[in-house]
Scaffold this active site. Sequence first.
Site, short mmCIF file in Angstrom:
data_model
loop_
_atom_site.label_atom_id
_atom_site.label_comp_id
_atom_site.label_asym_id
_atom_site.label_seq_id
_atom_site.Cartn_x
_atom_site.Cartn_y
_atom_site.Cartn_z
N SER A 13 0.83 -1.22 0.00
CA SER A 13 0.00 0.00 0.00
C SER A 13 0.87 1.27 0.00
O SER A 13 0.48 2.27 -0.60
CB SER A 13 -0.98 0.00 1.17
OG SER A 13 -0.32 0.21 2.39
N ARG A 61 22.60 -14.08 3.52
CA ARG A 61 22.20 -12.69 3.32
C ARG A 61 23.09 -11.98 2.31
O ARG A 61 22.63 -11.23 1.47
CB ARG A 61 22.25 -11.92 4.64
CG ARG A 61 20.94 -11.98 5.39
CD ARG A 61 21.03 -11.19 6.69
NE ARG A 61 20.11 -11.77 7.64
CZ ARG A 61 18.82 -11.44 7.75
NH1 ARG A 61 18.30 -10.52 6.98
NH2 ARG A 61 18.05 -12.04 8.61
N ARG A 87 13.30 -7.59 4.79
CA ARG A 87 14.61 -8.21 4.97
C ARG A 87 15.62 -7.19 5.46
O ARG A 87 15.77 -6.12 4.85
CB ARG A 87 15.12 -8.81 3.64
CG ARG A 87 14.23 -9.84 3.02
CD ARG A 87 13.99 -11.04 3.90
NE ARG A 87 15.22 -11.74 4.28
CZ ARG A 87 15.25 -12.70 5.19
NH1 ARG A 87 14.14 -13.07 5.82
NH2 ARG A 87 16.38 -13.30 5.47
N HIS A 105 8.88 3.57 8.41
CA HIS A 105 8.81 2.69 9.58
C HIS A 105 7.58 3.04 10.42
O HIS A 105 7.34 4.23 10.70
CB HIS A 105 10.09 2.84 10.41
CG HIS A 105 10.09 1.96 11.62
ND1 HIS A 105 10.35 0.61 11.55
CD2 HIS A 105 9.82 2.22 12.91
CE1 HIS A 105 10.25 0.08 12.75
NE2 HIS A 105 9.93 1.04 13.60
N LEU A 140 19.94 -0.63 12.41
CA LEU A 140 18.53 -0.83 12.05
C LEU A 140 17.62 0.28 12.57
O LEU A 140 17.60 0.55 13.77
CB LEU A 140 18.07 -2.18 12.60
CG LEU A 140 16.71 -2.66 12.12
CD1 LEU A 140 16.75 -3.02 10.65
CD2 LEU A 140 16.26 -3.85 12.94
N1 NHR Z 1 18.43 -2.75 6.79
C1 NHR Z 1 19.30 -1.96 7.43
N2 NHR Z 1 20.58 -2.30 7.35
N3 NHR Z 1 18.94 -0.88 8.16
C2 NHR Z 1 17.64 -0.56 8.27
O1 NHR Z 1 17.31 0.50 8.99
C3 NHR Z 1 16.65 -1.36 7.63
C4 NHR Z 1 17.10 -2.46 6.89
C5 NHR Z 1 16.18 -3.30 6.24
C6 NHR Z 1 14.83 -3.07 6.38
C7 NHR Z 1 12.92 -1.85 7.40
C8 NHR Z 1 12.66 -2.22 8.86
C9 NHR Z 1 11.39 -1.59 9.41
O2 NHR Z 1 10.98 -0.52 8.94
C10 NHR Z 1 14.39 -1.98 7.15
C11 NHR Z 1 15.29 -1.12 7.76
C12 NHR Z 1 12.79 -6.01 8.63
C13 NHR Z 1 13.21 -6.36 9.90
C14 NHR Z 1 13.44 -7.81 10.28
O3 NHR Z 1 13.68 -8.12 11.42
C15 NHR Z 1 13.43 -5.35 10.82
C16 NHR Z 1 13.26 -4.03 10.46
C17 NHR Z 1 12.82 -3.68 9.18
C18 NHR Z 1 12.60 -4.67 8.27
N4 NHR Z 1 13.40 -8.76 9.30
C19 NHR Z 1 13.65 -10.19 9.47
C20 NHR Z 1 15.04 -10.55 8.93
O4 NHR Z 1 15.58 -11.55 9.43
C21 NHR Z 1 12.65 -11.03 8.71
C22 NHR Z 1 11.25 -10.81 9.18
C23 NHR Z 1 10.21 -11.41 8.24
O5 NHR Z 1 10.56 -11.89 7.15
O6 NHR Z 1 9.02 -11.33 8.61
O7 NHR Z 1 15.53 -9.91 8.00
O8 NHR Z 1 10.81 -2.12 10.38
C1 GAR Z 2 3.73 -0.61 6.72
O1 GAR Z 2 3.03 -0.29 7.89
C2 GAR Z 2 5.20 -0.33 6.89
O2 GAR Z 2 5.47 0.83 7.63
C3 GAR Z 2 5.64 -1.54 7.63
O3 GAR Z 2 4.91 -2.62 7.12
C4 GAR Z 2 3.73 -2.14 6.51
C5 GAR Z 2 3.77 -2.49 5.06
O4 GAR Z 2 2.55 -2.18 4.45
N1 GAR Z 2 7.04 -1.77 7.46
C6 GAR Z 2 7.73 -2.54 8.26
O5 GAR Z 2 7.27 -3.01 9.29
C7 GAR Z 2 9.12 -2.80 7.81
N2 GAR Z 2 9.69 -3.78 8.63
P1 GAR Z 2 2.45 -2.04 2.88
O6 GAR Z 2 3.09 -3.27 2.26
O7 GAR Z 2 0.98 -2.00 2.62
O8 GAR Z 2 3.15 -0.78 2.49
#
Ligand code: NHR
Ligand code: GAR
Length: 212
Positions: A13, A61, A87, A105, A140
């Site tokens: 979205s 990764r 990811r 976020h 992160l």
């Molecule tokens: N990567 C870096 N290096 N720094 C950031 O600030 C990042 C990033 C990658 C993604 C989005 C983030 C969020 O907005 C984002 C920011 C995924 C996870 C996570 O734990 C955490 C934060 C965010 C995105 N992912 C798991 C993993 O092992 C998998 C979880 C799943 O597949 O459901 O990568 O919140």
């Molecule tokens: C959104 O709320 C976004 O901020 C959040 O997931 C949702 C994705 O919705 N992002 C994270 O939590 C990243 N880890 P969308 O696919 O409809 O945009």
Amino acid sequence: MKSLVILISGRGSNMQALLQANLQAERITVVSNNANASGLEIARQHGIETIVLDHRAFPDRQSFDAALAEKIDACRPKLIALAGFMRILSDRFVQRYQGRLMNIHPSLLPAFPGLGTHARALQEGIKIHGCTVHFVTAQLDHGPIVIQAAIPVAADDTEETLAARVLEQEHRIYPQAVRWFMDDRIRLIGNQIEVLGSSVSGAALYSPGLAE
Ligand code: NHR
Ligand code: GAR
């Protein structure tokens, strides 16, 4: 040619909000790490080029990130926007795109980095919640903040109702931040953002409500 790459994992979205925003991008490419992401169908309906790169097909990764970087570089993007991308990206990947990698976020950072933000917000009993657009750094959810929007938490909010009201705000602020970037209006000074031609530093939006 100004190119934009949007990374998604699911519903899409926020991606859709970006696609509907008439941004100054001549070429947009959507990349998903998940072939079943429903956002892919939305992108296709907009006539947007899509790429699927399944992270499970890679041994670690680093190799997934290397393949992702290869796809991204072929687009020569000005900006890479994470839109519900799930990811974590390696330091090496983040460094390669330093200053042109943005994320939305679902919390008011630096509160609640990581996942499950709405449940944690409710558990803590916070009264103001919201969302943040920030540049991605190796740490992160800690990069320089571009824009935030806040909403009040209601006494009877559930994770779902809270997520829905935050999401509305995400759809307002992410296109705004990406537009600023595509228009070269964002300057990074240390860890702080300056928006050129704006009287405020970045922007703060507040949706009032719930007042007695
Ligand atoms: N990567 C870096 N290096 N720094 C950031 O600030 C990042 C990033 C990658 C993604 C989005 C983030 C969020 O907005 C984002 C920011 C995924 C996870 C996570 O734990 C955490 C934060 C965010 C995105 N992912 C798991 C993993 O092992 C998998 C979880 C799943 O597949 O459901 O990568 O919140
Ligand atoms: C959104 O709320 C976004 O901020 C959040 O997931 C949702 C994705 O919705 N992002 C994270 O939590 C990243 N880890 P969308 O696919 O409809 O945009």
